[in-house]
Scaffold this motif. Structure first.
Motif, PDB file in Angstrom:
ATOM      1  N   GLY A   1       0.799  -1.226   0.000  1.00  0.00           N
ATOM      2  CA  GLY A   1       0.000   0.000   0.000  1.00  0.00           C
ATOM      3  C   GLY A   1       0.827   1.269   0.000  1.00  0.00           C
ATOM      4  O   GLY A   1       0.293   2.350   0.179  1.00  0.00           O
ATOM      5  N   VAL A   2       2.155   1.129  -0.190  1.00  0.00           N
ATOM      6  CA  VAL A   2       2.923   2.335  -0.499  1.00  0.00           C
ATOM      7  C   VAL A   2       2.901   2.483  -2.009  1.00  0.00           C
ATOM      8  O   VAL A   2       2.536   1.560  -2.733  1.00  0.00           O
ATOM      9  CB  VAL A   2       4.386   2.300   0.019  1.00  0.00           C
ATOM     10  CG1 VAL A   2       4.410   2.283   1.527  1.00  0.00           C
ATOM     11  CG2 VAL A   2       5.150   1.113  -0.564  1.00  0.00           C
ATOM     12  N   GLU A   3       3.299   3.644  -2.472  1.00  0.00           N
ATOM     13  CA  GLU A   3       3.200   3.902  -3.906  1.00  0.00           C
ATOM     14  C   GLU A   3       4.462   4.623  -4.365  1.00  0.00           C
ATOM     15  O   GLU A   3       4.814   5.654  -3.793  1.00  0.00           O
ATOM     16  CB  GLU A   3       1.945   4.762  -4.124  1.00  0.00           C
ATOM     17  CG  GLU A   3       1.878   5.469  -5.427  1.00  0.00           C
ATOM     18  CD  GLU A   3       0.916   4.819  -6.397  1.00  0.00           C
ATOM     19  OE1 GLU A   3       0.150   3.941  -5.970  1.00  0.00           O
ATOM     20  OE2 GLU A   3       0.956   5.198  -7.571  1.00  0.00           O
TER      21      GLU A   3
ATOM     22  N   GLY B   1       9.178   6.435   8.614  1.00  0.00           N
ATOM     23  CA  GLY B   1       8.381   6.043   9.777  1.00  0.00           C
ATOM     24  C   GLY B   1       6.940   6.516   9.636  1.00  0.00           C
ATOM     25  O   GLY B   1       6.001   5.824  10.049  1.00  0.00           O
ATOM     26  N   ALA B   2       6.765   7.687   9.061  1.00  0.00           N
ATOM     27  CA  ALA B   2       5.415   8.231   8.888  1.00  0.00           C
ATOM     28  C   ALA B   2       4.624   7.398   7.869  1.00  0.00           C
ATOM     29  O   ALA B   2       3.419   7.190   8.024  1.00  0.00           O
ATOM     30  CB  ALA B   2       5.497   9.680   8.446  1.00  0.00           C
ATOM     31  N   LEU B   3       5.307   6.897   6.843  1.00  0.00           N
ATOM     32  CA  LEU B   3       4.632   6.007   5.881  1.00  0.00           C
ATOM     33  C   LEU B   3       4.176   4.729   6.580  1.00  0.00           C
ATOM     34  O   LEU B   3       3.057   4.249   6.374  1.00  0.00           O
ATOM     35  CB  LEU B   3       5.593   5.639   4.745  1.00  0.00           C
ATOM     36  CG  LEU B   3       5.544   6.486   3.480  1.00  0.00           C
ATOM     37  CD1 LEU B   3       6.735   6.143   2.591  1.00  0.00           C
ATOM     38  CD2 LEU B   3       4.248   6.309   2.708  1.00  0.00           C
ATOM     39  N   TYR B   4       5.053   4.171   7.412  1.00  0.00           N
ATOM     40  CA  TYR B   4       4.671   2.967   8.175  1.00  0.00           C
ATOM     41  C   TYR B   4       3.486   3.255   9.089  1.00  0.00           C
ATOM     42  O   TYR B   4       2.601   2.430   9.257  1.00  0.00           O
ATOM     43  CB  TYR B   4       5.853   2.430   9.000  1.00  0.00           C
ATOM     44  CG  TYR B   4       6.662   1.419   8.238  1.00  0.00           C
ATOM     45  CD1 TYR B   4       7.678   1.827   7.390  1.00  0.00           C
ATOM     46  CD2 TYR B   4       6.396   0.062   8.339  1.00  0.00           C
ATOM     47  CE1 TYR B   4       8.421   0.903   6.669  1.00  0.00           C
ATOM     48  CE2 TYR B   4       7.130  -0.875   7.617  1.00  0.00           C
ATOM     49  CZ  TYR B   4       8.140  -0.445   6.795  1.00  0.00           C
ATOM     50  OH  TYR B   4       8.854  -1.364   6.064  1.00  0.00           O
TER      51      TYR B   4
ATOM     52  N   GLN C   1      -6.262   3.626   0.885  1.00  0.00           N
ATOM     53  CA  GLN C   1      -5.742   3.810  -0.471  1.00  0.00           C
ATOM     54  C   GLN C   1      -4.221   3.887  -0.407  1.00  0.00           C
ATOM     55  O   GLN C   1      -3.676   4.374   0.579  1.00  0.00           O
ATOM     56  CB  GLN C   1      -6.246   5.127  -1.063  1.00  0.00           C
ATOM     57  CG  GLN C   1      -7.711   5.129  -1.416  1.00  0.00           C
ATOM     58  CD  GLN C   1      -8.015   4.262  -2.623  1.00  0.00           C
ATOM     59  OE1 GLN C   1      -7.106   3.764  -3.279  1.00  0.00           O
ATOM     60  NE2 GLN C   1      -9.276   4.064  -2.906  1.00  0.00           N
ATOM     61  N   PRO C   2      -3.534   3.413  -1.446  1.00  0.00           N
ATOM     62  CA  PRO C   2      -2.072   3.508  -1.450  1.00  0.00           C
ATOM     63  C   PRO C   2      -1.583   4.947  -1.259  1.00  0.00           C
ATOM     64  O   PRO C   2      -2.274   5.886  -1.634  1.00  0.00           O
ATOM     65  CB  PRO C   2      -1.691   2.996  -2.844  1.00  0.00           C
ATOM     66  CG  PRO C   2      -2.819   2.110  -3.229  1.00  0.00           C
ATOM     67  CD  PRO C   2      -4.047   2.741  -2.641  1.00  0.00           C
ATOM     68  N   MET C   3      -0.393   5.065  -0.705  1.00  0.00           N
ATOM     69  CA  MET C   3       0.117   6.404  -0.343  1.00  0.00           C
ATOM     70  C   MET C   3       1.575   6.565  -0.749  1.00  0.00           C
ATOM     71  O   MET C   3       2.362   5.641  -0.619  1.00  0.00           O
ATOM     72  CB  MET C   3      -0.011   6.570   1.176  1.00  0.00           C
ATOM     73  CG  MET C   3       0.336   7.945   1.690  1.00  0.00           C
ATOM     74  SD  MET C   3      -0.680   9.251   0.981  1.00  0.00           S
ATOM     75  CE  MET C   3      -2.230   8.942   1.784  1.00  0.00           C
TER      76      MET C   3
END
Ligand SMILES: Cc1cc2nc3c(=O)[nH]c(=O)nc-3n(C[C@H](O)[C@H](O)[C@H](O)COP(=O)(O)OP(=O)(O)OC[C@H]3O[C@@H](n4cnc5c(N)ncnc54)[C@H](O)[C@@H]3O)c2cc1C
Length: 442
Positions: A348-350, A385-388, A400-402
């Motif tokens: 779900g990362v992009e 870390g914020a993405l995690y 939704q992916p980010m």
């Protein structure tokens, strides 16, 4: 006693990085890549770490979210990033690469590592210990195995993403907070309701529809043609079906009284809070295939969004991704097996950099787990870390992916008005925190 080899599935950006990190920590790795025996709809070669589309890893400036993420990855030591640096071609402040030199660089380094063996095969079951990094075009059989293990609704095959704008770029003199018929509430939103509402007059609505229907669209690859089903129809497509379609759909004004006029507006576009801290707001129902400059032009016609800062742009793609907040642990493993991790776009990362970064952390964490240590995640003051945190805490109902963006990162303790200075300070803090974290856990 010899330890069993670790399986890394997918020799893309995340899988190559994960395999390298494990091997460098003394683990024997079987890196399974199906290209060579089975292709995907987008890859053209059988080399590891092929870039499927553009040849840029985006900005290198740390005041840019992608630049900061790369700077953080340099602290951690990324083989993919080192290979990108070695393949750099002129691209201004962006890290733009010769794609063949780049993927050959990763391929040669990873395949010549004495602890890595590449196996050309399609994997159809979840390995343990292992890392699954099979990306947005995960093969059907493995996708099925993921769904069986995590639940049918855990894996999506398409994304239909609406743009997200920064809260502090929304004009509060125009936008009002309210819930439709007083019913759309949310924890912490208070009595005023969960949504921000952008009210349109008739003239504003008509001009907006004109702009939306005439704007230039992105035409993806053929395989990328998404069958439009409910909930994923692009806003521009809805507008083309009839001038009133949006006004009776996502832009319906009923049940929303504008406190400034005391009336219902002619049409309303709603913004929904995307993150706990309320820095990121999503244009509800506005998934779109418009080109990025067109999104800027058209969506800034929305009353209250004239100066909108876009934290991510809308898109509609073929994309397999797991609903991570609903299905995985904070270190992105199965909940019933911490030694089966996921990495890359599948989580779900992009984006190239984001995918690579989660591969790096997955490699570090699986090594720690195999050595009897707990998994670790960088602090949320860092971009990574914020993405995690987003993958852990985003609302599973609207997941939704980010991509990397500053809306994800913890605010500074005190307000800094100047955006450039604020980003410099955020970047400075992120890099210091990442270095300290890495000293602790490496
Ligand atoms: C068409 C397209 C264009 C994109 N363009 C961009 C872009 O321009 N910029 C950007 O930042 N991001 C882009 N992305 C998004 C994303 O950043 C990339 O897809 C990126 O490559 C993801 O990295 P990954 O390691 O997660 O997956 P990938 O790099 O795709 O690697 C996954 C690997 O797993 C293999 N695999 C799949 N299933 C199996 C299986 N069952 N067994 C064994 N191997 C398997 C695949 O062959 C592939 O090599 C694009 C995505 C797509 C689909």
């Amino acid at each position: 006693m010899p330890t069993p080899p670790i399986h890394v599935v997918g020799g893309g950006l995340a899988g190559s990085e994960a395999a390298w990190q494990l091997a460098e920590r003394g683990h024997d790795v079987l890196l399974h890549e199906m290209r060579g025996v089975r292709g995907t709809a987008a890859h053209k070669t059988d080399r590891l770490a092929e870039l499927v589309c553009s040849n840029t890893f985006k900005s290198t400036e740390t005041s840019n979210a992608h630049g900061l993420l790369k700077a953080e990855m340099r602290v951690l030591g990324s083989v993919v990033l080192e290979s990108a640096d070695a393949a750099r071609v002129p691209g201004g402040s962006a890290l733009t690469v010769d794609r063949d030199v780049f993927s050959s660089g990763v391929h040669d380094r990873v395949t010549s590592h004495p602890r890595v063996t590449v196996v050309r095969e399609e994997v159809v079951a979840l390995p343990s210990p292992g890392i699954i990094a099979t990306g947005p075009l995960t093969s059907d059989a493995l996708a099925e195995a993921v769904r069986e293990r995590l639940g049918m609704s855990s894996l999506a095959f398409y994304d239909a993403i609406a743009p997200i704008v920064a809260r502090d770029s929304i004009d509060d003199a125009i936008v009002f907070r309210a819930s439709r018929y007083g019913k759309e509430t949310m924890d912490g939103a208070g009595d005023d309701g969960a949504y921000l509402n952008c009210p349109f007059t008739r003239e504003q609505y008509e001009s907006f529809i004109d702009a939306l229907t005439e704007a230039d669209q992105h035409h993806g690859h053929e395989f990328d043609e998404v069958p439009y089903f409910e909930g994923c129809m692009p806003a521009e497509e809805m507008a083309k079906r009839g001038r009133e379609t949006l006004r009776f759909g996502p832009m319906k004004p009923v049940g929303l009284r504008d406190p400034r006029t005391g009336h219902e507006a002619y049409a309303i576009l709603q913004l929904r809070q995307e993150d706990r801290a309320g820095r990121m707001w999503n244009l509800v129902g506005f998934q779109t295939r418009l080109r990025i400059p067109e999104q800027q032009r058209v969506f800034r016609l929305i009353p209250g969004l004239e100066n909108a800062e876009f934290l991510r742009y809308g898109s509609i793609h073929r994309n397999s991704y797991i609903n991570s907040p609903a299905s995985l642990t904070p270190h992105l493993s199965l909940r019933d097996d911490p030694a089966t991790l996921f990495a890359g776009q599948l989580t779900g990362v992009e984006g190239y950099t984001e995918s690579t970064a989660t591969g790096l952390v997955a490699g570090v964490n699986l090594s720690r787990i195999l050595n009897g240590k707990p998994p670790v995640i960088p602090p949320p003051t860092t971009m990574l870390g914020a993405l995690y945190r987003y993958l852990r805490e985003a609302d599973p109902a609207h997941f939704q992916p980010m991509n990397a963006n500053f809306g994800l990162v913890d605010d500074l303790p005190s307000r800094v008005k100047d955006k450039r200075i604020k980003r410099e300070k955020l970047a400075e803090r992120a890099l210091a925190d990442m270095a300290a974290w890495w000293d602790d856990v490496r």
